[in-house]
Structure formats: C-alpha cells, structure tokens
Design an enzyme around this catalytic site. Structure first.
Site, PDB file in Angstrom:
ATOM      1  N   HIS A  93      13.408  39.925  -7.893  1.00 37.03           N
ATOM      2  CA  HIS A  93      14.323  39.199  -8.495  1.00 37.03           C
ATOM      3  C   HIS A  93      14.160  39.733  -9.897  1.00 37.03           C
ATOM      4  O   HIS A  93      13.156  39.778 -10.465  1.00 37.03           O
ATOM      5  CB  HIS A  93      14.185  37.764  -8.268  1.00 37.03           C
ATOM      6  N   ASP A 105       6.970  38.636 -13.695  1.00 36.40           N
ATOM      7  CA  ASP A 105       7.938  37.739 -12.644  1.00 36.40           C
ATOM      8  C   ASP A 105       9.507  37.637 -12.912  1.00 36.40           C
ATOM      9  O   ASP A 105       9.771  37.007 -13.810  1.00 36.40           O
ATOM     10  CB  ASP A 105       7.169  36.219 -12.851  1.00 36.40           C
ATOM     11  N   GLU A 139      16.120  33.771  -7.923  1.00 32.43           N
ATOM     12  CA  GLU A 139      14.790  33.484  -7.395  1.00 32.43           C
ATOM     13  C   GLU A 139      14.466  32.270  -7.982  1.00 32.43           C
ATOM     14  O   GLU A 139      13.673  31.191  -7.137  1.00 32.43           O
ATOM     15  CB  GLU A 139      14.025  34.406  -7.286  1.00 32.43           C
ATOM     16  N   GLU A 140      14.293  32.114  -9.264  1.00 37.69           N
ATOM     17  CA  GLU A 140      13.850  31.337 -10.094  1.00 37.69           C
ATOM     18  C   GLU A 140      14.456  29.978  -9.995  1.00 37.69           C
ATOM     19  O   GLU A 140      13.931  28.721 -10.254  1.00 37.69           O
ATOM     20  CB  GLU A 140      13.557  31.381 -11.605  1.00 37.69           C
ATOM     21  N   GLU A 166       6.607  39.735  -5.401  1.00 36.41           N
ATOM     22  CA  GLU A 166       6.494  38.779  -6.374  1.00 36.41           C
ATOM     23  C   GLU A 166       5.386  38.921  -7.373  1.00 36.41           C
ATOM     24  O   GLU A 166       4.615  39.824  -7.506  1.00 36.41           O
ATOM     25  CB  GLU A 166       6.268  37.553  -5.571  1.00 36.41           C
ATOM     26  N   HIS A 242       4.809  33.137 -16.510  1.00 31.71           N
ATOM     27  CA  HIS A 242       5.985  32.096 -16.760  1.00 31.71           C
ATOM     28  C   HIS A 242       5.830  31.531 -18.307  1.00 31.71           C
ATOM     29  O   HIS A 242       6.244  30.413 -18.448  1.00 31.71           O
ATOM     30  CB  HIS A 242       5.997  30.805 -15.804  1.00 31.71           C
TER      31      HIS A 242
END
Length: 782
Positions: A93, A105, A139-140, A166, A242
């Site tokens: 993603h 990510d 995706e998030e 991922e 993140h």
C-alpha cells in the site's frame, strides 16, 4: 532505493489528499509505463486504475463497519503473451497515516514490487501464471482498498494465492508471521524459494490471538476473497513505526535487497508452480514452521506435528512412571518425593510471578512506568534479577528446611523429573488445543530426556561431576539456543508495542510477566542444580543487590522512558485534536456548544511527562464522559476507546475552531462531500434496537460498549454519502429513539491545524511524536 526515495519525497499520503490520490498515483503510473516500454516480448503488461466504493464489517478493534467511496488502487498484471487463467497477487500500500512519510509502512514494499516487476518484465523466460501487482491506496483506513479490489475487480477472480508486504517496524528482516489458512504448500513454496528465510508459526499464533493491536490486508483476502496467502512484515525498530521518523534513509539497502531477493524468488516460484492452478485442492490442514537462526526453515504438516508431540509426551510419561514406580517396594515413597518436587516447582513459579508483578504494579503506581522503553537492559536488571532471585530463594529454603540431610543427587534427579513432567503436560495440553507452537514444548521434552538417558551412567560415577555438567549443558544447547533466539524476536516486537498500546494496559505488568515466563522456561532444567551445589548465598546476594540498586535508580527517575536521539529516536506518541462540538436536542436546537484541544497520550504514562513542559496540560482540565452521547461525546477516529482511560484530557478554552458540520438533515441523513475521513456513531435509546442498515451485509455490528461505529473515507470527488438505518422502537419514545453523531476529521490541507493547535504542538518536547488535526463532533437525536 530510487523508487523508495521518490515515493517518500511526496510526503504524507493520507487517503483523499492530492499527495495520495494524484501525486503518488501519477508517479507509480509513470514508473509502470517505463517498465512496460522496456519489457520483453515474452510478457504482456496490463494496467488498471480502480476507484471502488463499498462497505464491510470487521471485528478488529472491538468491531465496527467501514464505508469507502472512490478510493484508489493501481493494479498491474504481468502475464505470458498468450495470457493466463490463474494468478498470484503481490500486495503493498502506498498510502500512509497522517504526518508521516511512511517509508517502511509501506513505501519500501511498493518500491520492492516495482523493482520485481521491472526485473521479471525484462526476463526472456515466460511465466506459467500471471502475477498481479496491487499498489493499494487505502490500507491505513483499515484495509479498505484491498476489500475494494478483492470483492469488485474483475482480475480478482483469477487469484489463487497472494503475498502481502507489510511493516510493523523499520527495516531489518521481513518476518513471515501469517500463512494460509491451511494450504501447507504455500509454506513449502517459501521454504524452497526464499533465499534469506525468517518465519515463525509462533508469531502467527500471537498475532492472530489479537494481543497485538494491528491487522493487515491478509485478513481481507482470507475472509472476503477466500484466498490463501503469505503475510510478511518488517519488525525491526518499531519505535518509529507510524511516526515522522519513518524516513527512507533509515531503511538499510541490505534490508531492501534482502526483501527483494526473497519476494522475487517466492513470486517466481508460485507463478511457475503447477499447484497454483489447483490451490484449493491442497487446502488440507495447518503447518508447523519456524526458521533456525535465520539460516533455514523447518516446516511440516500440523497433523504430523501432533503425532510427534503425543509420541514425545508418551515416551516422557513412560520414562517417568517407570522411574517413579520401580522398585515396587519404594513406589509410594518415590511418588511422594516426585509430587513434592512437582508441587515445589509450581509453587516457586507462582511465588516468582506474584512477587515480580507486585514490583511492576508498584513501579506503575509511583509513575515510573516504561523506564525500560529506551533502556532495555533495565527490564532485565529489574524484573529478570527479581525473578531469578525469587526462584533460587524458594528452592534454597526448601533444601534447607524440607530436605535436610538428603542425598543431593537424588534431589537433583527429582527436580529434573518434575520439570520434565511439567513440560510433558504442557506439550499434551497445547497440542490438544490445536496450537502449532507446541513444537517448542517438544524441544523442551525431547532434548532434556535424551540428554538424561545418555548421561545416566555418568551421573552415578564419582569424580565425573564436571563431565556430567558439560554433557548436560551440551544436551540442553538446542532448546536453550532456540528459546533465546525466539525470546529476542518477541522482545524486539513487543517492546515498541508497549509504547502504543493505550493507557488501560500496564506495560510494566505485561513486560514483567513476559520476563518471568521466559525466566521460568530457561531455568526449568536448572532448578535441580540448586540442590546439587553447596551454597547459593553468593548468587542470591549478587542478584538481590542488582535488583535493589536498579529499583532505587528506577524510582529516582534516572531512566527517562523516551529518547529524541536523532540516530535512534524512541518518541512518546500523542494525538491532539482541536475539536468543536455541537449537541442538538430532539427539536434540532443546539443545547451545548464547546471547543478545545483533546489530548491523548498513547501509552500508560498518559500526559504525566508533558505537564512539566506545558503546565496547562494537567489532570485538572479533564472533562467527564458525556454519558448521553455515543462514545462519550468524543471524536474517535477509530473505536479504540477501550484502550484509553474513560476520563480523558480535554483542554476546554475559548479556542473555537470553525468547521462546518458535514451533515444535511432533511427527510433522510446525508453526509456531504466534506473531509476525507469521518466517523459515524449510533446509539439506540433504551427500548430501541438497530435491526438493519444499508451498510456491509445489512447486519449491524456493535462495538465494545454497545454503540455502533462506522468509519468513512473517500478519495477525490466523492459524491454525498446517503445511508439508512432501521430500528425497532417502543410505542412511547418521548426522548427520541436514537442518537446519531458524526465526527469530521481534517487530516490534511489548510483546515488541518488551527493556529492554536500549531502553537501547542510547537511547545511539546522534542522526544514526542505528536499527530494533530482539527475535527468537529455533531450529535443529533431522532
């Protein structure tokens, strides 16, 4: 690396933002077109831009429903020139959470996929099956784009297996932490093809237990597409996952190369496998798999593992029963001594666990939680030494007062047998539960038992103590080495997670419990040495001294939990939402209107460490839960309310952020095309029940607490969202039948941060990562 640098240079790529929906998509298309022009005649490349709209319910985070509109997928199909009926899917993603460049990510995975597409397209060797590369753009937003693809795209019907790429950390090795469901042939494909294997069924069972607050697109392909697959994730350095520190320069080229080698090899293997076309015929049970120090992977069917486990346990039980019950004249005496040792071992474990947990609770109560977050050795010196000292103390006291003048060799054998019995019972029980992780117990039964049988004669000979000890240690080498390797992997994953697991869980209690369990496992076959040595006094004094000194230092606050070190940051995570709230009554009148900055610390320490830097933020400004409103009248972006203390910090002031409500009230409710992220909350009043709605499969799914949560997002140019709900109601409902609230979240653009929010963010210390945005909360009663 060029692909990775260019994707992250776009900046945060939040769903609905121009960065995600235009710039990232255009960059991907540009690279794909270049690859297509340079491909050989052996392949055909097709490209499609999908912008699906849909809805589904999911039991993740307590259960909620998701609705998405006009989000973006970039889909590429590489197939033989003559075409292919079946396909394997590779998924990454390109979107990111707000305020982070999202290098690990999941931009690095998309970069790897572009390079794999480039490499395969230039090969003159045609593939047997197609490979579909899905660069998914949402995706998030809790797995929305993958749902849109697998349930709506025409190519999805041809997919027989998938690989999902991922991240739960930044770089390092990529861990295979989920496979299947069932389909052992997929694991075998990874075992045969992967050049640098790193896989664990233990990680799979931990992840699928729900103890880790995360999920991946694997769930969507499995549950909504009924497709088997492999889930891989980077797990190193989860401290900056993140956050703003998730930049491309932190991902080593070796990590990218390693991942590329593995994924290219596995994709190529699957795309040339005869089994792919008939993947559903090979769905016959789970598989036990684990790597050995990252060198190779052992994998075998779970049913074979079950047989091996039961045979191993049976041999151990036969050995123990034969040893205890013979000679018959001493059977009762032997049984008594055996069960005394068995009971003492369990008592020592319970005493150790209770003692260490009391220390952990004390540390939490005095406000020194997470002292080991940046300094991992603190946890070993604090909880590890306490656990070891307590274990040794219990058995030393037993040796002194319960086993006076008894033969040390006999006592050593008794406690070895007790540990063997405990592991054998654990092996039988865990196998009966159907857990593949039971193979660990097999190691702890088979190797010690084999060692004991081999050195039985040595242990009975005088003057052979050193040789006995050396052979004993050598026999224990395999289970101890594997357990240390596994423990390090678990700590590498769990330590950063404790910094983002919410304020309801005491991280020191979790961590202390984990250390005690590992200490008990590693010490299980060394308890008998306590009875063989002359004195444990020196060892106890040393362990106790280390523990006491560490405890004093932790209580003094010398070990600050967080770090702003540029090379290795370990920040405290915070969410700040400048919120305007409007509460309407049954007649539509505004009965309450306020605004302020809602602050959430993402770990157990809450805002305790922030107050010295920003004195205005303290416990005196907390606001109570609005009991009559869904989710306490607070604008949760996701239903994670159960992870945080109910009394939350809400900075009430005169700072009114002016945001228009994205709600049109007429004969029906319509959410206008406002911000890209909105949360809908529904609470039926007493006597009413939500029976059906136009979302998901039509069956409403309640979140923890009983309210209903709908997560909504859209890409560019989304039309207003119309939905309906149906309730059963009592005859009399003077106070209304349902409360409905909508929160609008402004994650990007000129409305994202008000001047007041920006000013507050600038005052926070540099060891924090603060994600801030503006939002509105509107409550209506019908």
């Amino acid at each position: 690396r060029g692909y990775l640098d260019n994707i992250t240079a776009i900046g945060p790529r939040t769903v609905g933002s121009p960065e995600n929906e235009v710039l990232a998509v255009n960059y991907l298309l540009e690279q794909i077109r270049t690859i297509e022009r340079e491909s050989t005649d052996a392949h055909k490349i097709s490209v499609d831009i999908q912008r699906p709209t849909g809805s589904f319910s999911i039991d993740f985070l307590g259960g909620f429903t998701s609705y998405y509109a006009n989000i973006t997928n970039v889909v590429v199909k590489l197939e033989p020139r003559k075409g292919a009926e079946h396909a394997v899917l590779s998924n990454c993603h390109f979107d990111s959470v707000p305020n982070t460049p999202g290098a690990s990510d999941d931009a690095v995975s998309c970069a790897v996929m572009l390079e794999i597409l480039n490499t395969l397209s230039k090969s003159s060797e045609p593939l047997q099956h197609a490979i579909i590369f899905l660069f998914n753009g949402a995706e998030e937003n809790i797995l929305q784009a993958s749902h849109g693809f697998i349930t709506q795209h025409e190519w999805a019907k041809s997919i027989r297996a998938f690989i999902n790429l991922e991240a739960a950390g930044v770089g390092g090795k990529e861990l295979v932490f989920q496979t299947g469901p069932e389909n052992p042939w997929l694991v075998q494909a990874y075992v045969v093809a992967a050049k640098h294997p790193f896989a664990s069924v233990v990680a799979q069972e931990i992840f699928q237990s729900g103890v880790i607050p995360a999920d991946t697109d694997f769930r969507i392909y499995r549950d909504f597409g009924n497709v088997p697959g492999i889930d891989l994730a980077f797990i190193e350095n989860g401290y900056i996952y993140h956050t703003e520190y998730d930049t491309s320069d932190r991902i080593l080229t070796d990590s990218i190369q390693r991942a590329g080698d593995n994924i290219l090899a596995v994709l190529k293997y699957l795309a040339t496998s005869d089994k792919l076309a008939k993947s559903f015929e090979y769905r016959h049970g789970n598989v036990v798999f684990f790597d050995v120090l990252g060198l190779f992977v052992l994998a075998y069917p779970a049913r074979v593992g079950t047989i091996m486990n039961y045979i191993t346990a049976a041999i151990a039980f036969i050995y123990l029963s034969k040893k205890v019950l013979q000679p018959k004249t001493r059977a009762i005496h032997n049984l008594k001594k055996f069960f005394t040792a068995f009971g003492l071992t369990l008592i020592s474990w319970v005493c150790t666990l209770v003692t260490v947990l009391i220390v952990a609770v004390f540390i939490s109560v005095i406000g020194r939680s997470l002292s080991w977050y940046t300094h991992f050795y603190v946890s070993v010196f604090l909880y590890g030494t306490a656990a070891a000292a307590k274990l040794i103390l219990v058995h030393t006291l037993a040796k002194k007062f319960l086993y006076k003048n008894m033969n040390e060799q006999y006592l050593g054998d008794s406690f070895f047998d007790a540990s063997l019995m405990i592991w054998s019972i654990a092996l039988a029980v865990i196998t009966q539960m159907g857990l593949c992780s039971a193979f660990i117990c097999t190691l702890w039964v088979a190797f010690p038992l084999l060692t004991k049988l081999l050195i039985h004669k040595e242990s009975s000979q005088k003057g052979a103590t050193m040789k006995f000890v050396m052979m004993y240690m050598l026999g224990m080498f395999v289970p101890y080495l594997y357990m240390m390797y596994l423990s390090w992997t678990v700590f590498e994953m769990f330590t950063p997670i404790m910094g983002r697991s919410g304020s309801e869980i005491l991280p020191d209690v979790v961590f202390a419990g984990l250390i005690v369990v590992i200490t008990m496992i590693l010490s299980s076959y060394f308890i008998n040495f306590i009875y063989l040595v002359k004195s444990t006094k020196t060892t106890l004094i040393t362990l106790t001294t280390v523990f006491v000194v560490t405890l004093i230092l932790v209580c003094s606050g010398i070990f600050f939990p967080y770090s702003s070190d540029a090379a290795n940051p370990k920040p405290k995570r915070m969410f700040l939402q400048h919120t305007s709230r409007r509460f309407h009554d049954l007649d539509g009148n505004v009965v309450k209107n306020d605004a302020g900055i809602w602050i959430n610390g993402f770990d157990y320490n809450g805002i305790a460490h922030i107050t010295p830097h920003v004195p205005e933020i303290n416990d005196t400004i907390r606001t109570p839960c609005e009991e009559q409103a869904p989710f306490c009248g607070l604008p949760w972006i996701l239903p994670v309310h159960f992870m945080f203390r109910l009394i939350t910090c809400y900075y009430i002031g005169k700072w009114m952020v002016i945001l228009p409500p994205p709600v049109d009230i007429s004969r029906y409710i319509s959410l206008s095309a406002g911000p890209s992220h909105m949360s809908l909350y529904i609470r039926p009043h007493e006597g009413s029940a939500l029976s059906t709605w136009s979302l998901g499969d039509g069956t409403p799914v309640a979140s923890l607490g009983g309210d209903y949560f709908v997560f909504y997002s859209h890409g560019l140019q989304a039309t207003p969202w119309h939905f309906w709900i149906e309730l059963t109601t009592p005859e009399k409902h003077s106070d209304g039948i349902v409360s409905l609230a909508i929160a609008a979240h402004y994650f990007f653009g000129e409305d994202q941060k008000s001047p007041q929010l920006s000013a507050l963010l600038e005052r926070l210390p540099n060891w924090t990562f603060s994600s801030g945005w503006s939002c509105s909360y509107d409550l209506f009663v019908f």
